[in-house]
Each structure stands twice: as C-alpha cells, then as structure tokens.
Design a protein around this motif. Structure first.
Motif, PDB file in Angstrom:
ATOM      1  N   THR A 105       0.841  -1.183   0.000  1.00 35.80           N
ATOM      2  CA  THR A 105       0.000   0.000   0.000  1.00 35.80           C
ATOM      3  C   THR A 105       0.883   1.241   0.000  1.00 35.80           C
ATOM      4  OG1 THR A 105      -0.096   0.219   2.412  1.00 35.80           O
ATOM      5  CG2 THR A 105      -1.715  -1.247   1.360  1.00 35.80           C
ATOM      6  N   GLN A 106       0.277   2.375  -0.285  1.00 31.89           N
ATOM      7  CA  GLN A 106       1.029   3.623  -0.264  1.00 31.89           C
ATOM      8  C   GLN A 106       1.570   3.917   1.133  1.00 31.89           C
ATOM      9  OE1 GLN A 106      -0.736   6.972  -2.552  1.00 31.89           O
ATOM     10  NE2 GLN A 106      -2.375   5.531  -3.059  1.00 31.89           N
ATOM     11  N   ASP A 107       0.781   3.635   2.146  1.00 35.23           N
ATOM     12  CA  ASP A 107       1.231   3.876   3.510  1.00 35.23           C
ATOM     13  C   ASP A 107       2.389   2.962   3.895  1.00 35.23           C
ATOM     14  OD1 ASP A 107      -0.668   5.900   3.995  1.00 35.23           O
ATOM     15  OD2 ASP A 107      -2.198   4.400   4.447  1.00 35.23           O
ATOM     16  N   GLU A 108       2.319   1.709   3.472  1.00 34.39           N
ATOM     17  CA  GLU A 108       3.411   0.780   3.752  1.00 34.39           C
ATOM     18  C   GLU A 108       4.695   1.222   3.061  1.00 34.39           C
ATOM     19  OE1 GLU A 108       0.868  -3.392   4.284  1.00 34.39           O
ATOM     20  OE2 GLU A 108       1.589  -2.769   2.299  1.00 34.39           O
ATOM     21  N   TYR A 109       4.572   1.626   1.822  1.00 27.78           N
ATOM     22  CA  TYR A 109       5.753   2.074   1.076  1.00 27.78           C
ATOM     23  C   TYR A 109       6.362   3.306   1.733  1.00 27.78           C
ATOM     24  CZ  TYR A 109       8.671   2.982  -3.045  1.00 27.78           C
ATOM     25  OH  TYR A 109       9.733   3.169  -3.884  1.00 27.78           O
TER      26      TYR A 109
ATOM     27  N   GLU B 124       8.513  19.246  12.647  1.00 27.48           N
ATOM     28  CA  GLU B 124       7.429  20.164  13.002  1.00 27.48           C
ATOM     29  C   GLU B 124       6.569  20.489  11.784  1.00 27.48           C
ATOM     30  OE1 GLU B 124       6.800  24.639  14.929  1.00 27.48           O
ATOM     31  OE2 GLU B 124       8.766  23.651  15.033  1.00 27.48           O
ATOM     32  N   LEU B 125       7.219  20.676  10.661  1.00 29.51           N
ATOM     33  CA  LEU B 125       6.490  20.975   9.429  1.00 29.51           C
ATOM     34  C   LEU B 125       5.606  19.799   9.024  1.00 29.51           C
ATOM     35  CD1 LEU B 125       6.109  23.023   7.118  1.00 29.51           C
ATOM     36  CD2 LEU B 125       8.009  21.895   5.935  1.00 29.51           C
ATOM     37  N   MET B 126       6.123  18.584   9.141  1.00 32.47           N
ATOM     38  CA  MET B 126       5.351  17.402   8.782  1.00 32.47           C
ATOM     39  C   MET B 126       4.160  17.226   9.714  1.00 32.47           C
ATOM     40  SD  MET B 126       6.604  15.918   6.094  1.00 32.47           S
ATOM     41  CE  MET B 126       6.060  14.225   6.190  1.00 32.47           C
ATOM     42  N   ALA B 127       4.353  17.546  11.000  1.00 31.91           N
ATOM     43  CA  ALA B 127       3.257  17.438  11.957  1.00 31.91           C
ATOM     44  C   ALA B 127       2.154  18.436  11.631  1.00 31.91           C
ATOM     45  CB  ALA B 127       3.780  17.659  13.369  1.00 31.91           C
ATOM     46  N   ALA B 128       2.550  19.629  11.239  1.00 32.21           N
ATOM     47  CA  ALA B 128       1.570  20.657  10.899  1.00 32.21           C
ATOM     48  C   ALA B 128       0.846  20.336   9.601  1.00 32.21           C
ATOM     49  CB  ALA B 128       2.264  22.012  10.780  1.00 32.21           C
ATOM     50  N   ARG B 129       1.479  19.563   8.770  1.00 33.38           N
ATOM     51  CA  ARG B 129       0.875  19.186   7.494  1.00 33.38           C
ATOM     52  C   ARG B 129      -0.430  18.440   7.710  1.00 33.38           C
ATOM     53  NH1 ARG B 129       3.725  14.863   3.346  1.00 33.38           N
ATOM     54  NH2 ARG B 129       2.723  15.527   1.406  1.00 33.38           N
ATOM     55  N   GLY B 130      -0.465  17.593   8.729  1.00 30.00           N
ATOM     56  CA  GLY B 130      -1.684  16.871   9.067  1.00 30.00           C
ATOM     57  C   GLY B 130      -1.944  15.697   8.156  1.00 30.00           C
ATOM     58  N   GLY B 131      -2.895  14.866   8.563  1.00 35.67           N
ATOM     59  CA  GLY B 131      -3.251  13.697   7.780  1.00 35.67           C
ATOM     60  C   GLY B 131      -2.650  12.437   8.356  1.00 35.67           C
ATOM     61  N   ASP B 132      -3.461  11.400   8.482  1.00 45.52           N
ATOM     62  CA  ASP B 132      -2.987  10.139   9.049  1.00 45.52           C
ATOM     63  C   ASP B 132      -2.482   9.168   7.990  1.00 45.52           C
ATOM     64  OD1 ASP B 132      -3.667  10.938  11.660  1.00 45.52           O
ATOM     65  OD2 ASP B 132      -5.751  10.300  11.356  1.00 45.52           O
ATOM     66  N   THR B 133      -2.825   9.411   6.747  1.00 41.26           N
ATOM     67  CA  THR B 133      -2.403   8.523   5.667  1.00 41.26           C
ATOM     68  C   THR B 133      -1.725   9.345   4.568  1.00 41.26           C
ATOM     69  OG1 THR B 133      -4.452   8.725   4.383  1.00 41.26           O
ATOM     70  CG2 THR B 133      -4.405   7.054   6.135  1.00 41.26           C
ATOM     71  N   VAL B 134      -1.032   8.642   3.699  1.00 41.60           N
ATOM     72  CA  VAL B 134      -0.392   9.308   2.568  1.00 41.60           C
ATOM     73  C   VAL B 134      -1.434  10.028   1.721  1.00 41.60           C
ATOM     74  CG1 VAL B 134       0.859   8.926   0.408  1.00 41.60           C
ATOM     75  CG2 VAL B 134       1.580   7.743   2.487  1.00 41.60           C
ATOM     76  N   ALA B 135      -2.555   9.375   1.489  1.00 45.42           N
ATOM     77  CA  ALA B 135      -3.611   9.979   0.671  1.00 45.42           C
ATOM     78  C   ALA B 135      -4.141  11.254   1.316  1.00 45.42           C
ATOM     79  CB  ALA B 135      -4.741   8.978   0.462  1.00 45.42           C
ATOM     80  N   GLU B 136      -4.315  11.246   2.635  1.00 43.40           N
ATOM     81  CA  GLU B 136      -4.814  12.425   3.335  1.00 43.40           C
ATOM     82  C   GLU B 136      -3.798  13.560   3.290  1.00 43.40           C
ATOM     83  OE1 GLU B 136      -5.747  11.054   7.217  1.00 43.40           O
ATOM     84  OE2 GLU B 136      -7.637  10.119   6.629  1.00 43.40           O
ATOM     85  N   MET B 137      -2.524  13.243   3.512  1.00 43.31           N
ATOM     86  CA  MET B 137      -1.479  14.272   3.446  1.00 43.31           C
ATOM     87  C   MET B 137      -1.399  14.876   2.054  1.00 43.31           C
ATOM     88  SD  MET B 137       1.682  12.803   5.770  1.00 43.31           S
ATOM     89  CE  MET B 137       1.789  11.192   4.976  1.00 43.31           C
ATOM     90  N   ARG B 138      -1.476  14.018   1.049  1.00 49.32           N
ATOM     91  CA  ARG B 138      -1.400  14.494  -0.332  1.00 49.32           C
ATOM     92  C   ARG B 138      -2.606  15.375  -0.660  1.00 49.32           C
ATOM     93  NH1 ARG B 138      -1.723   9.831  -2.925  1.00 49.32           N
ATOM     94  NH2 ARG B 138       0.496   9.383  -2.876  1.00 49.32           N
TER      95      ARG B 138
END
Length: 267
Positions: free
Chosen positions: A198-202, A225-239
C-alpha cells in the motif's frame, strides 16, 4: 501506410488528427473477427489499448501485444491506424473524456468551483493512467476530448476577470501545477502497485530506511514540526491536504490579480 520513421521526420505535422487514415480511410472490407472475438472496430481497439497501458505501461505496449489481447493478427490493426504512435495518441485523447466538463455557458456558476473541478479531473487522469503524462508533451493534444477540455478551461479563465494577456499565464499556473502534482502522484501509486504494497506501507518503509542514515536523520528532524503541521494520518490524506491548499493559493492569486473590468490591480 505512414511509417514510424516518417513521423519522426515530421513530428509537428504528423498527428492522427491531421495526417492519418483514421476516421477518413475508405476500407476495402472489414476484417473479420477471429477466435470467436467480437468484431473489431476502432473504439474497441482504443479501449483495449487504454486497459493494456494501465496494466503494463507504455514501455511494454506494442501492436503485437495488443493484437494478442484482442484475439486478432497485428496486421488487422493497421486497417484502423497507421502506426503505434497513432494508437497512443488516440488512447491519450480517450482518457481526457473521463474529465467532467462544467457548463461554461452558465453565467451564474462560480468560476472558482468550475476551475477547481477541472483541476481535480485533470489530476485524476494522471493518477488513474500513469502512462499518460509523458505522452502529453510528446503529441499535439488536438483530439476532440483534449480540445474540449482546453476550451472549457479557457472559457472558465475568461470569466475570472484576468486580462486577456494574463489568462494563458493563469492557465499555466493552475494546470502545470496539476500536471506535475498528478504525475508524481500517479508514478508513486504505480510504484506501490508494482511493489505489491500500500502507499502507507511504502511510505513507512522509505521513511524508516532514510531515518537510519545519519546524513538524512538530521534533515528529517528539522522537518518534523512541518510534517506534523501538514496533518493527515495517511499518505492519501497528506497528499490531499497539500493539493487542496496549493490549488487554493493559485485560485487566490488569480482573484488577487483580477478585476470585474478585466484590468489587473497593478496597472
């Protein structure tokens, strides 16, 4: 029959939409179906080409491979197209038909919503069909579905208030961004599929491997800190968060440089 070499010599002139027998050629007789397969026609050939490209990519695509999937001889395909390039061009235009086009004659519609919808549809093409993005720059993109999409985008930009000389820049800002974003996303999705994860596994595996390298660990610590602020629990959500915010920035930029009279505020 136009050879591949002929196309290379005159790439700007030769297109399936300009210098091909497709759609205009007078056939002596229809090739018969083989092995109990449905009768061959151009629509069936294009649909199977898209399916094969989605499954195996453009590198493995060949007339012989396509013919085998259709249950016909490779020569049968040349009743409908002159070259493999013609067929790739037809397949590329076919996937543009997947983009839902807004009613550009509706003066009450919000151009922001229509522009966003076009951007979302354009992105989806490159995610579903990772082979399409390299072909965009290779061919003229003057097929009916591609032209309908371009015309719709132009009509929407014309309603933004941007002056005429700025509308092409607005189109480039939005759709070059979407092209790049969708291309990278599509390649990542395909890479995960090829790896059987899956994308998350990769993503987890890749980040874990990089964090094990001292030279990368410090850089990732700075970006935590920047990644934390980005938000989203999955790759799809972050994207999706990144895409939505970036597109909103572009639309806000168009608004900031537009006026009801079409005169930009900086003049």
């Amino acid at each position: 029959m136009v050879s591949a070499a002929d196309r290379e010599k005159n790439a700007g002139r030769t297109s399936v939409w300009i210098a091909s027998r497709t759609g205009t050629r007078v056939r002596r007789a229809e090739p018969s179906a083989e092995h109990g397969q449905p009768a061959l026609d151009r629509d069936r050939i294009i649909a199977e080409s898209v399916r094969l490209l989605d499954t195996e990519g453009s590198a493995k695509f060949s007339m012989r491979r396509l013919a085998a999937e259709l249950g016909v001889t490779a020569m049968s395909l040349y009743w409908y197209v002159d070259t493999k390039d013609d067929l790739l061009e037809l397949a590329l235009d076919a996937v543009f038909a997947e983009i839902a086009l807004p009613d550009t004659t509706d003066e009450s519609a919000d151009w922001r919503d229509q522009l966003r919808a076009l951007a979302v549809g354009y992105r989806a093409v490159f995610v579903r069909h990772s082979w399409a993005s390299p072909l965009i720059g290779r061919y003229l993109n003057i097929g009916p579905h591609s032209m309908a999409f371009s015309h719709a985008a132009q009509r929407v930009l014309a309603r933004t208030g941007l002056p005429a000389h700025g509308q092409t820049g607005g189109l480039s800002a939005v759709f070059q961004f979407v092209y790049g974003f969708g291309t990278i996303e599509g390649q990542f999705v395909q890479r995960c599929a090829d790896a059987g994860v899956t994308q998350d596994e990769y993503f987890t595996r890749a980040m874990g491997a990089l964090n094990e390298q001292p030279e990368y660990r410090a850089q990732f610590a700075d970006a935590a800190e920047l990644m934390a602020a980005r938000g989203g629990d999955t790759v799809a959500e972050m994207r999706q968060r990144d895409f939505d915010f970036a597109l909103s920035l572009l639309i806000a930029g168009i608004e900031a440089n537009s006026s009801p009279l079409g005169v930009p505020p900086w003049t």
